[in-house]
Design an enzyme around this catalytic site. Structure first.
Site, PDB file in Angstrom:
ATOM      1  N   ASP A 133      -9.885   3.226   2.151  1.00  0.00           N
ATOM      2  CA  ASP A 133     -10.069   2.648   3.497  1.00  0.00           C
ATOM      3  C   ASP A 133     -10.748   3.644   4.448  1.00  0.00           C
ATOM      4  O   ASP A 133     -11.550   3.253   5.296  1.00  0.00           O
ATOM      5  CB  ASP A 133      -8.716   2.241   4.105  1.00  0.00           C
ATOM      6  N   LYS A 189       0.811  -1.227   0.000  1.00  0.00           N
ATOM      7  CA  LYS A 189       0.000   0.000   0.000  1.00  0.00           C
ATOM      8  C   LYS A 189       0.848   1.283   0.000  1.00  0.00           C
ATOM      9  O   LYS A 189       0.437   2.292  -0.564  1.00  0.00           O
ATOM     10  CB  LYS A 189      -0.935   0.012   1.214  1.00  0.00           C
TER      11      LYS A 189
HETATM   12  P1  NAP Z   1       0.261  -2.248  10.855  1.00  0.00           P
HETATM   13  O1  NAP Z   1       0.510  -1.092   9.952  1.00  0.00           O
HETATM   14  O2  NAP Z   1       1.282  -3.316  10.981  1.00  0.00           O
HETATM   15  O3  NAP Z   1      -0.037  -1.635  12.328  1.00  0.00           O
HETATM   16  C1  NAP Z   1      -0.251  -2.479  13.434  1.00  0.00           C
HETATM   17  C2  NAP Z   1      -0.546  -1.646  14.690  1.00  0.00           C
HETATM   18  O4  NAP Z   1      -0.835  -2.551  15.751  1.00  0.00           O
HETATM   19  C3  NAP Z   1       0.629  -0.798  15.161  1.00  0.00           C
HETATM   20  O5  NAP Z   1       0.147   0.341  15.813  1.00  0.00           O
HETATM   21  C4  NAP Z   1       1.330  -1.735  16.166  1.00  0.00           C
HETATM   22  O6  NAP Z   1       2.002  -1.044  17.186  1.00  0.00           O
HETATM   23  C5  NAP Z   1       0.127  -2.419  16.795  1.00  0.00           C
HETATM   24  N1  NAP Z   1       0.509  -3.747  17.289  1.00  0.00           N
HETATM   25  C6  NAP Z   1       0.913  -4.810  16.547  1.00  0.00           C
HETATM   26  N2  NAP Z   1       1.181  -5.854  17.362  1.00  0.00           N
HETATM   27  C7  NAP Z   1       0.948  -5.425  18.625  1.00  0.00           C
HETATM   28  C8  NAP Z   1       1.061  -6.050  19.908  1.00  0.00           C
HETATM   29  N3  NAP Z   1       1.472  -7.331  20.038  1.00  0.00           N
HETATM   30  N4  NAP Z   1       0.727  -5.312  21.014  1.00  0.00           N
HETATM   31  C9  NAP Z   1       0.323  -4.032  20.884  1.00  0.00           C
HETATM   32  N5  NAP Z   1       0.206  -3.381  19.693  1.00  0.00           N
HETATM   33  C10 NAP Z   1       0.516  -4.077  18.583  1.00  0.00           C
HETATM   34  O7  NAP Z   1      -1.092  -3.012  10.464  1.00  0.00           O
HETATM   35  P2  NAP Z   1      -2.408  -2.350   9.797  1.00  0.00           P
HETATM   36  O8  NAP Z   1      -2.292  -2.413   8.317  1.00  0.00           O
HETATM   37  O9  NAP Z   1      -2.635  -1.040  10.447  1.00  0.00           O
HETATM   38  O10 NAP Z   1      -3.549  -3.417  10.200  1.00  0.00           O
HETATM   39  C11 NAP Z   1      -3.980  -3.521  11.537  1.00  0.00           C
HETATM   40  C12 NAP Z   1      -5.241  -4.389  11.620  1.00  0.00           C
HETATM   41  O11 NAP Z   1      -6.320  -3.744  10.945  1.00  0.00           O
HETATM   42  C13 NAP Z   1      -5.103  -5.775  10.997  1.00  0.00           C
HETATM   43  O12 NAP Z   1      -5.713  -6.718  11.852  1.00  0.00           O
HETATM   44  C14 NAP Z   1      -5.847  -5.652   9.688  1.00  0.00           C
HETATM   45  O13 NAP Z   1      -6.413  -6.891   9.257  1.00  0.00           O
HETATM   46  C15 NAP Z   1      -6.949  -4.665  10.064  1.00  0.00           C
HETATM   47  N6  NAP Z   1      -7.472  -3.948   8.886  1.00  0.00           N
HETATM   48  C16 NAP Z   1      -8.797  -4.094   8.577  1.00  0.00           C
HETATM   49  C17 NAP Z   1      -9.312  -3.441   7.466  1.00  0.00           C
HETATM   50  C18 NAP Z   1     -10.774  -3.633   7.102  1.00  0.00           C
HETATM   51  O14 NAP Z   1     -11.148  -3.296   5.978  1.00  0.00           O
HETATM   52  N7  NAP Z   1     -11.602  -4.097   7.997  1.00  0.00           N
HETATM   53  C19 NAP Z   1      -8.500  -2.609   6.680  1.00  0.00           C
HETATM   54  C20 NAP Z   1      -7.151  -2.451   7.036  1.00  0.00           C
HETATM   55  C21 NAP Z   1      -6.650  -3.141   8.160  1.00  0.00           C
HETATM   56  P3  NAP Z   1       3.555  -0.582  17.043  1.00  0.00           P
HETATM   57  O15 NAP Z   1       3.546   0.651  16.199  1.00  0.00           O
HETATM   58  O16 NAP Z   1       3.960  -0.328  18.450  1.00  0.00           O
HETATM   59  O17 NAP Z   1       4.286  -1.741  16.391  1.00  0.00           O
END
Ligand code: NAP
Length: 289
Positions: A105, A69
């Protein structure tokens, strides 16, 4: 009328479980369009070649998913201002031999709040857990809608501060606060929040049965709890909120509404609520098989 089938599709690294083909093929069938939606699973090192190949082949549009992305932005001829601000694209549209990058999104996130929950965001205080890519779309949408307070909690505080820097100037009405994950601050901000949004993957397939909040946190039953995770249907956070009497929302609707917005960008047709509801019920049934 042209008899040439227009190709649209999805660019990503691991697409085996993606629901986008199911969603878009339903939209295409509903409007009897001469389009076809294909998954293009590629390796990271082939992203540039894949995008220039798509341009040369006249592919009409693409969705872009993890992990492309952000990187895909570098290969666009132009980027929509919202996507530029968010720092990621999930939709490419080919117009006059040029590729335009968009992010849908943020619209996908707010539509279920408006349509299903009947919520106006301009007087709602929000707590957002996480500051990653999905959080950036969420916070952009909340700030654009004039949310008065957005409190971001993230493990890595520098990432939360970066999100604040990116979005604090969107609206003078909107105050963005940042916190490390600590119980005292969480409880204080949650006490005053109308919306609690989880954008971390805790509770998803990859982190099953994990709740991003400590069990001791008390939640007002008036607030809406929104988890962006779409599988499982009810994460530990949502089950906990439901037991507490809160209204809950998972990420399935967001997934379908972001797709609806992409479909609109490619075809000029915004999918009817009837087909959106039909797809949502198909996804729920598929999950229960
Ligand atoms: P990302 O860019 O990797 O961000 C992950 C976030 O979660 C970061 O803030 C990270 O914190 C935090 N995190 C990860 N592991 C953690 C842990 N063990 N403890 C505490 N915080 C943790 O991922 P993303 O693209 O934002 O996606 C996040 C979620 O949203 C996923 O589950 C994805 O499937 C979902 N999502 C859903 C949609 C939808 O259409 N429904 C669209 C997009 C995403 P740090 O910065 O401290 O690492």
């Amino acid at each position: 009328m042209s008899f040439i089938t227009l190709t649209v599709g999805l660019l990503g690294e691991h697409l085996e479980n993606s629901l986008s083909p199911l969603i878009h093929r339903n939209f295409i069938c509903y409007y009897s369009l001469n389009y076809c939606y294909l998954p293009f699973q590629i390796k990271t090192e082939n992203l540039e070649k894949a995008i220039s190949g798509a341009k040369a082949l006249g592919i009409h549009g693409l969705n872009v998913t993890i992990p492309f992305k952000e990187k895909a932005m570098g290969f666009m001829d132009a980027i929509d201002p919202a996507a530029e601000k968010i720092g990621a694209i999930n939709t490419i549209v080919r117009k006059n031999e040029k590729l335009y990058g968009y992010n849908t999104d943020w619209n996908g996130f707010k539509e279920p709040l408006k349509k299903k929950m009947k919520v106006k965001l301009n007087d709602k205080r929000a707590v957002v857990l996480g500051a990653g890519g999905a959080a950036r779309s969420v916070i952009f949408a909340l700030a654009e809608e004039g949310c008065p307070v957005i409190s971001i909690f993230n493990r890595n505080i520098d990432r939360a501060l970066e999100v604040k820097r990116s979005f604090q100037n969107i609206s003078t009405q909107c105050e963005i606060r940042t916190f490390p994950f600590q119980r005292k601050n969480l409880q204080e901000e949650i006490n005053n929040a109308d919306l609690l949004i989880n954008t971390t993957p805790l509770g998803s397939w990859y982190y099953p049965e994990q709740n991003p909040l400590p069990e001791e946190i008390k939640l007002s039953s008036e607030s809406i709890v929104y988890d962006l995770i779409y599988y499982p249907d009810k994460t530990p956070l949502l089950r906990w909120a439901e037991r507490n009497g809160n209204r809950i929302l998972n990420g399935k609707e967001m997934l379908v509404y972001q797709a609806a917005e992409s479909f609109y960008l490619w075809t000029g047709l915004y999918p009817d609520q009837e087909i959106i509801n039909k797809i949502l019920s198909q996804i729920r049934k598929k999950e229960n098989l």
